[in-house]
Scaffold this motif. Structure first.
Motif, PDB file in Angstrom:
ATOM      1  N   ASN A 398       0.836  -1.199   0.000  1.00 34.01           N
ATOM      2  CA  ASN A 398       0.000   0.000   0.000  1.00 34.01           C
ATOM      3  C   ASN A 398       0.873   1.253   0.000  1.00 34.01           C
ATOM      4  OD1 ASN A 398       0.878   0.245   2.681  1.00 34.01           O
ATOM      5  ND2 ASN A 398      -0.946  -0.782   3.469  1.00 34.01           N
ATOM      6  N   ILE A 399       0.195   2.389  -0.052  1.00 30.00           N
ATOM      7  CA  ILE A 399       0.845   3.698  -0.036  1.00 30.00           C
ATOM      8  C   ILE A 399       0.426   4.393   1.250  1.00 30.00           C
ATOM      9  CG2 ILE A 399       1.113   5.895  -1.244  1.00 30.00           C
ATOM     10  CD1 ILE A 399       0.190   4.389  -3.786  1.00 30.00           C
ATOM     11  N   LYS A 400       1.396   4.939   1.978  1.00 30.96           N
ATOM     12  CA  LYS A 400       1.122   5.530   3.281  1.00 30.96           C
ATOM     13  C   LYS A 400       1.527   7.000   3.293  1.00 30.96           C
ATOM     14  CE  LYS A 400       1.957   1.153   5.713  1.00 30.96           C
ATOM     15  NZ  LYS A 400       0.593   0.896   6.170  1.00 30.96           N
ATOM     16  N   LYS A 401       0.793   7.774   4.082  1.00 32.56           N
ATOM     17  CA  LYS A 401       1.095   9.185   4.284  1.00 32.56           C
ATOM     18  C   LYS A 401       1.619   9.394   5.694  1.00 32.56           C
ATOM     19  CE  LYS A 401      -2.044  12.161   3.204  1.00 32.56           C
ATOM     20  NZ  LYS A 401      -3.365  12.786   3.000  1.00 32.56           N
ATOM     21  N   TRP A 402       2.615  10.280   5.802  1.00 35.73           N
ATOM     22  CA  TRP A 402       3.266  10.526   7.083  1.00 35.73           C
ATOM     23  C   TRP A 402       3.359  12.030   7.320  1.00 35.73           C
ATOM     24  CZ3 TRP A 402       4.629   5.773   9.163  1.00 35.73           C
ATOM     25  CH2 TRP A 402       4.752   4.718   8.251  1.00 35.73           C
ATOM     26  N   ALA A 403       3.259  12.403   8.576  1.00 31.53           N
ATOM     27  CA  ALA A 403       3.427  13.801   8.982  1.00 31.53           C
ATOM     28  C   ALA A 403       4.820  13.980   9.572  1.00 31.53           C
ATOM     29  CB  ALA A 403       2.360  14.207  10.000  1.00 31.53           C
ATOM     30  N   LEU A 404       5.431  15.089   9.246  1.00 34.46           N
ATOM     31  CA  LEU A 404       6.744  15.425   9.771  1.00 34.46           C
ATOM     32  C   LEU A 404       6.571  16.483  10.872  1.00 34.46           C
ATOM     33  CD1 LEU A 404       8.683  15.591   6.393  1.00 34.46           C
ATOM     34  CD2 LEU A 404       8.839  13.805   8.128  1.00 34.46           C
ATOM     35  N   PRO A 405       7.546  16.625  11.764  1.00 35.30           N
ATOM     36  CA  PRO A 405       8.903  16.081  11.721  1.00 35.30           C
ATOM     37  C   PRO A 405       9.081  14.731  12.384  1.00 35.30           C
ATOM     38  CG  PRO A 405       8.725  17.665  13.493  1.00 35.30           C
ATOM     39  CD  PRO A 405       7.386  17.649  12.825  1.00 35.30           C
ATOM     40  N   ASP A 406       8.054  14.231  13.085  1.00 37.78           N
ATOM     41  CA  ASP A 406       8.231  13.021  13.882  1.00 37.78           C
ATOM     42  C   ASP A 406       7.894  11.747  13.121  1.00 37.78           C
ATOM     43  OD1 ASP A 406       8.945  14.570  16.090  1.00 37.78           O
ATOM     44  OD2 ASP A 406       6.844  14.873  16.644  1.00 37.78           O
ATOM     45  N   LEU A 410      -0.330   8.999   9.116  1.00 39.26           N
ATOM     46  CA  LEU A 410      -1.622   9.636   8.875  1.00 39.26           C
ATOM     47  C   LEU A 410      -2.663   8.610   8.445  1.00 39.26           C
ATOM     48  CD1 LEU A 410      -0.406  12.899   7.100  1.00 39.26           C
ATOM     49  CD2 LEU A 410      -1.079  12.579   9.485  1.00 39.26           C
ATOM     50  N   HIS A 411      -2.508   8.056   7.258  1.00 39.73           N
ATOM     51  CA  HIS A 411      -3.432   7.008   6.811  1.00 39.73           C
ATOM     52  C   HIS A 411      -2.896   6.372   5.544  1.00 39.73           C
ATOM     53  CE1 HIS A 411      -5.132   9.310   3.398  1.00 39.73           C
ATOM     54  NE2 HIS A 411      -5.007  10.365   4.188  1.00 39.73           N
ATOM     55  N   ASN A 412      -3.495   5.248   5.176  1.00 39.77           N
ATOM     56  CA  ASN A 412      -3.181   4.583   3.919  1.00 39.77           C
ATOM     57  C   ASN A 412      -4.033   5.182   2.807  1.00 39.77           C
ATOM     58  OD1 ASN A 412      -1.363   2.693   5.051  1.00 39.77           O
ATOM     59  ND2 ASN A 412      -3.054   1.377   5.670  1.00 39.77           N
ATOM     60  N   MET A 413      -3.538   5.084   1.585  1.00 41.65           N
ATOM     61  CA  MET A 413      -4.399   5.393   0.453  1.00 41.65           C
ATOM     62  C   MET A 413      -5.525   4.354   0.394  1.00 41.65           C
ATOM     63  SD  MET A 413      -3.340   8.148  -0.900  1.00 41.65           S
ATOM     64  CE  MET A 413      -1.957   9.206  -1.249  1.00 41.65           C
ATOM     65  N   LEU A 414      -6.660   4.750  -0.169  1.00 35.36           N
ATOM     66  CA  LEU A 414      -7.865   3.952  -0.028  1.00 35.36           C
ATOM     67  C   LEU A 414      -7.927   2.766  -0.972  1.00 35.36           C
ATOM     68  CD1 LEU A 414     -10.528   6.752   0.505  1.00 35.36           C
ATOM     69  CD2 LEU A 414      -9.077   5.590   2.155  1.00 35.36           C
ATOM     70  N   SER A 415      -6.993   2.639  -1.896  1.00 33.65           N
ATOM     71  CA  SER A 415      -6.964   1.497  -2.816  1.00 33.65           C
ATOM     72  C   SER A 415      -5.569   0.907  -2.812  1.00 33.65           C
ATOM     73  CB  SER A 415      -7.359   1.913  -4.234  1.00 33.65           C
ATOM     74  OG  SER A 415      -8.619   2.557  -4.244  1.00 33.65           O
ATOM     75  N   GLN A 416      -5.476  -0.300  -3.340  1.00 33.67           N
ATOM     76  CA  GLN A 416      -4.187  -0.971  -3.462  1.00 33.67           C
ATOM     77  C   GLN A 416      -3.887  -1.191  -4.931  1.00 33.67           C
ATOM     78  OE1 GLN A 416      -4.598  -4.489  -1.014  1.00 33.67           O
ATOM     79  NE2 GLN A 416      -3.674  -3.458   0.740  1.00 33.67           N
ATOM     80  N   GLY A 449      -6.932  10.483  -0.216  1.00 34.78           N
ATOM     81  CA  GLY A 449      -6.380   9.174  -0.526  1.00 34.78           C
ATOM     82  C   GLY A 449      -7.180   8.400  -1.551  1.00 34.78           C
ATOM     83  N   HIS A 450      -8.069   9.084  -2.273  1.00 33.06           N
ATOM     84  CA  HIS A 450      -8.919   8.423  -3.260  1.00 33.06           C
ATOM     85  C   HIS A 450      -8.201   8.339  -4.604  1.00 33.06           C
ATOM     86  CE1 HIS A 450     -12.219   7.502  -5.925  1.00 33.06           C
ATOM     87  NE2 HIS A 450     -12.181   8.694  -6.478  1.00 33.06           N
ATOM     88  N   CYS A 451      -8.258   7.187  -5.236  1.00 37.97           N
ATOM     89  CA  CYS A 451      -7.694   7.009  -6.574  1.00 37.97           C
ATOM     90  C   CYS A 451      -8.751   7.408  -7.600  1.00 37.97           C
ATOM     91  CB  CYS A 451      -7.267   5.559  -6.786  1.00 37.97           C
ATOM     92  SG  CYS A 451      -6.619   5.223  -8.435  1.00 37.97           S
ATOM     93  N   PHE A 452      -8.513   8.500  -8.322  1.00 36.66           N
ATOM     94  CA  PHE A 452      -9.524   8.993  -9.262  1.00 36.66           C
ATOM     95  C   PHE A 452      -9.272   8.553 -10.700  1.00 36.66           C
ATOM     96  CE2 PHE A 452      -6.311  12.354  -9.121  1.00 36.66           C
ATOM     97  CZ  PHE A 452      -6.142  12.683 -10.450  1.00 36.66           C
ATOM     98  N   GLN A 453      -8.112   7.951 -10.979  1.00 38.08           N
ATOM     99  CA  GLN A 453      -7.846   7.472 -12.330  1.00 38.08           C
ATOM    100  C   GLN A 453      -6.861   6.309 -12.273  1.00 38.08           C
ATOM    101  OE1 GLN A 453      -6.359  10.411 -15.059  1.00 38.08           O
ATOM    102  NE2 GLN A 453      -6.068   8.979 -16.736  1.00 38.08           N
ATOM    103  N   GLN A 454      -7.191   5.253 -13.023  1.00 34.89           N
ATOM    104  CA  GLN A 454      -6.314   4.089 -13.150  1.00 34.89           C
ATOM    105  C   GLN A 454      -6.029   3.881 -14.633  1.00 34.89           C
ATOM    106  OE1 GLN A 454      -8.183   0.759 -11.206  1.00 34.89           O
ATOM    107  NE2 GLN A 454      -8.336   1.813  -9.231  1.00 34.89           N
ATOM    108  N   ASP A 455      -4.791   4.149 -15.002  1.00 34.37           N
ATOM    109  CA  ASP A 455      -4.392   4.051 -16.407  1.00 34.37           C
ATOM    110  C   ASP A 455      -3.297   3.010 -16.535  1.00 34.37           C
ATOM    111  OD1 ASP A 455      -4.237   4.600 -19.138  1.00 34.37           O
ATOM    112  OD2 ASP A 455      -4.476   6.757 -18.795  1.00 34.37           O
ATOM    113  N   GLU A 456      -3.014   2.667 -17.771  1.00 35.64           N
ATOM    114  CA  GLU A 456      -1.964   1.694 -18.044  1.00 35.64           C
ATOM    115  C   GLU A 456      -1.201   2.150 -19.275  1.00 35.64           C
ATOM    116  OE1 GLU A 456      -1.418  -3.157 -18.434  1.00 35.64           O
ATOM    117  OE2 GLU A 456      -3.227  -2.277 -17.581  1.00 35.64           O
ATOM    118  N   THR A 457       0.113   2.148 -19.161  1.00 35.07           N
ATOM    119  CA  THR A 457       0.933   2.602 -20.269  1.00 35.07           C
ATOM    120  C   THR A 457       0.908   1.574 -21.408  1.00 35.07           C
ATOM    121  OG1 THR A 457       3.131   3.394 -20.858  1.00 35.07           O
ATOM    122  CG2 THR A 457       3.012   1.556 -19.339  1.00 35.07           C
TER     123      THR A 457
END
Length: 519
Positions: A398-406, A410-416, A449-457
């Motif tokens: 998953n993808i995680k968000k962190w607050a600095l400086p410590d 915060l939370h995970n992104m809502l999709s994997q 943390g919402h994924c609004f677009q899923q594309d593929e190269t």
């Protein structure tokens, strides 16, 4: 003789016939001390008494701010009261611990865990202006402070349930429930900001191997790419035309960084080399020797003349940019260091590793100030938010968000994304882009943390489907163009769809999280 002098001074200080000018300094000091003692001797050493009404109102307002979001929770059913008489104690009387609830409701009151809680329990009066709703609470209980009139349509049974639910949360969570409950319930999750979808508008060919890294010039006129063909190419950002090819590495080029303070560009590669390129002469002017194996990532300090590199030797090396001296070695990771961030405030260096940990480094002490162990897989991508004092990390789970400086989670992104995420970038509008090893390009809203677009190269003709990996990406200085370095030997450029609206391009539907985890 000394005793006689002291007694004379004391008599002089207490003599009302003498004027202040005739008295000595010592006599005046003693007179001042006597007056001070007479004023403050009555309450000397005693604490200032608390105003119980104002203290209760203050606590009630705090309770409303902290626990208003959980006021709708249903209170648990009370335990049935035992009607049997308690067994007699040694003296023939019922034991104090087995006694029923006292008249003031002490048995139903949560245990005090702090001085504030004890103070609240001992205050029998309700706050002025607080609304006693439902059944009258016992002495020492606290109600949510409501303005005059209270919320419209609030019945007595609902209000009593509100009060019991809040008190139950406080008792269960030990007073630290705002982060655990209030800010993590799905109904209060922030809604995503609308972002227009992105589309690919340019494919640049020129490299003869995987394109491993990309860096944008701070002047926003050109960008550089490093490749497995051992070359570095400079491209015009507006037209996509090739401007220059630099050769010098003898293995894959895995990292690039362009200085905003000097006409220099820095590169690293699997040949264990870190090079400094003079962009005015287009040649290598410095080489930094010290890595024991391939170098995977590179970062420039924004305000100091230092350079950070990390690689397969599991350490972060800090170099003096001008003297080529290795200033320090930040050791602590157990496996390859594959992602680096540098910033001016502390922590000035952030590293992610294959050992699934993130370390925040204190450059003054030369050691880690925090170790974040929330991830379960390799952290191959880190990205700093342009405005907020926060960053994001990406791994396979998953993808995680962190607050600095410590480094507070915060939370995970809502999709994997369900892929090995090699790269991540964030622009000024709060758009987070992540690229996977399977060619997936996902775009996220930073705040929710919402994924609004899923594309593929799409791989270029003649390449295998397995060569569609995205190895690196970067937004330009305006945040309106996204540049991706891919495994099909091409560089692709993306931009937002023009004139997109929520009606014409609604994007993926937003679903608030249901099972919100603490980490």
């Amino acid at each position: 003789m000394a005793a006689e002098t002291t007694s004379e001074v004391v008599m002089e200080s207490f003599n009302p016939d003498l004027s202040a000018d005739a008295k000595t300094i010592k006599a005046l000091t003693l007179q001042s001390l006597k007056r001070t003692y007479e004023i403050f001797s009555s309450n000397y050493g005693q604490p200032v008494p608390l105003d119980e009404a104002s203290q209760l109102m203050k606590a009630a307002v705090k309770f409303r701010d902290e626990y208003e979001h959980v006021s709708h929770l249903v209170a648990p059913a009370p335990a049935p009261k035992s009607t049997a008489a308690p067994p007699p104690g040694p003296s023939g009387r019922a034991s104090a611990g087995a006694a029923g609830p006292s008249a003031d409701g002490d048995a139903s009151r949560p245990e005090s865990r702090s001085n504030l809680a004890k103070l609240i329990d001992n205050i029998p009066a309700a706050a002025p202006g607080a609304k006693k709703i439902g059944d009258a609470p016992g002495a020492g209980q606290l109600t949510l402070y409501q303005p005059a009139g209270g919320p419209a349509g609030l019945g007595s049974s609902d209000a009593a349930a509100q009060q019991r639910a809040v008190m139950a949360v406080i008792a269960d969570k030990g007073g630290n429930s705002s982060a655990a409950v209030s800010r993590r319930i799905a109904s209060k999750w922030p809604r995503p900001v609308y972002h227009a979808p992105w589309k690919m508008y340019r494919v640049i060919s020129g490299h003869l191997g995987w394109v491993r890294c990309v860096a944008v010039d701070p002047s926003n006129e050109w960008f550089a790419t490093g490749s497995a063909d051992r070359t570095i190419k400079i491209w015009d950002l507006a037209s996509g035309q090739l401007k220059l090819t630099l050769t010098g590495h003898i293995e894959q080029v895995t990292g690039l960084a362009v200085s905003a303070r000097h006409p220099y560009m820095f590169s690293c590669g699997l040949d264990k080399m870190v090079k400094c390129w003079d962009l005015e002469q287009n040649k290598v002017i410095r080489s930094y020797h010290g890595h024991l194996s391939g170098v995977y990532c590179i970062a420039l300090h924004p305000s100091l003349d230092v350079l950070m590199t990390g690689g397969r030797d599991s350490v972060v090396r800090v170099w003096d940019m001008r003297t080529k001296v290795q200033a320090m070695v930040l050791s602590g990771h157990d496996q390859t260091v594959c992602s680096l961030l540098a910033q001016a405030p502390d922590p000035q260096v952030i590293s992610g590793s294959h050992d699934s940990t993130i370390r925040l480094w204190d450059l003054r002490k030369g050691k880690a100030s925090a170790v974040l162990t929330h991830h379960k897989k390799s952290i191959r991508a880190l990205a700093m938010h342009p405005h907020e004092f926060a960053f994001a990390s990406a791994s396979a789970e998953n993808i995680k968000k962190w607050a600095l400086p410590d480094g507070d989670f915060l939370h995970n992104m809502l999709s994997q994304q369900r892929a090995i995420i090699n790269s991540m970038a964030i622009n000024q509008d709060g758009v987070v882009a992540t690229g996977g090893d399977n060619g997936s390009l996902w775009l996220w809203d930073w705040r929710s943390g919402h994924c609004f677009q899923q594309d593929e190269t799409v791989v270029q003709p003649g390449s295998l489907e397995s060569e569609g990996a995205l190895y690196d990406m970067a937004f330009d200085m305006t945040g309106s163009r996204l540049i991706t370095a891919e495994g099909d030997k091409t560089v692709k450029m993306w931009k937002e769809v023009e004139d997109a609206t929520p009606e014409t391009h609604p994007g993926l539907p937003f679903r608030p999280p249901k099972d919100i985890k603490r980490f």
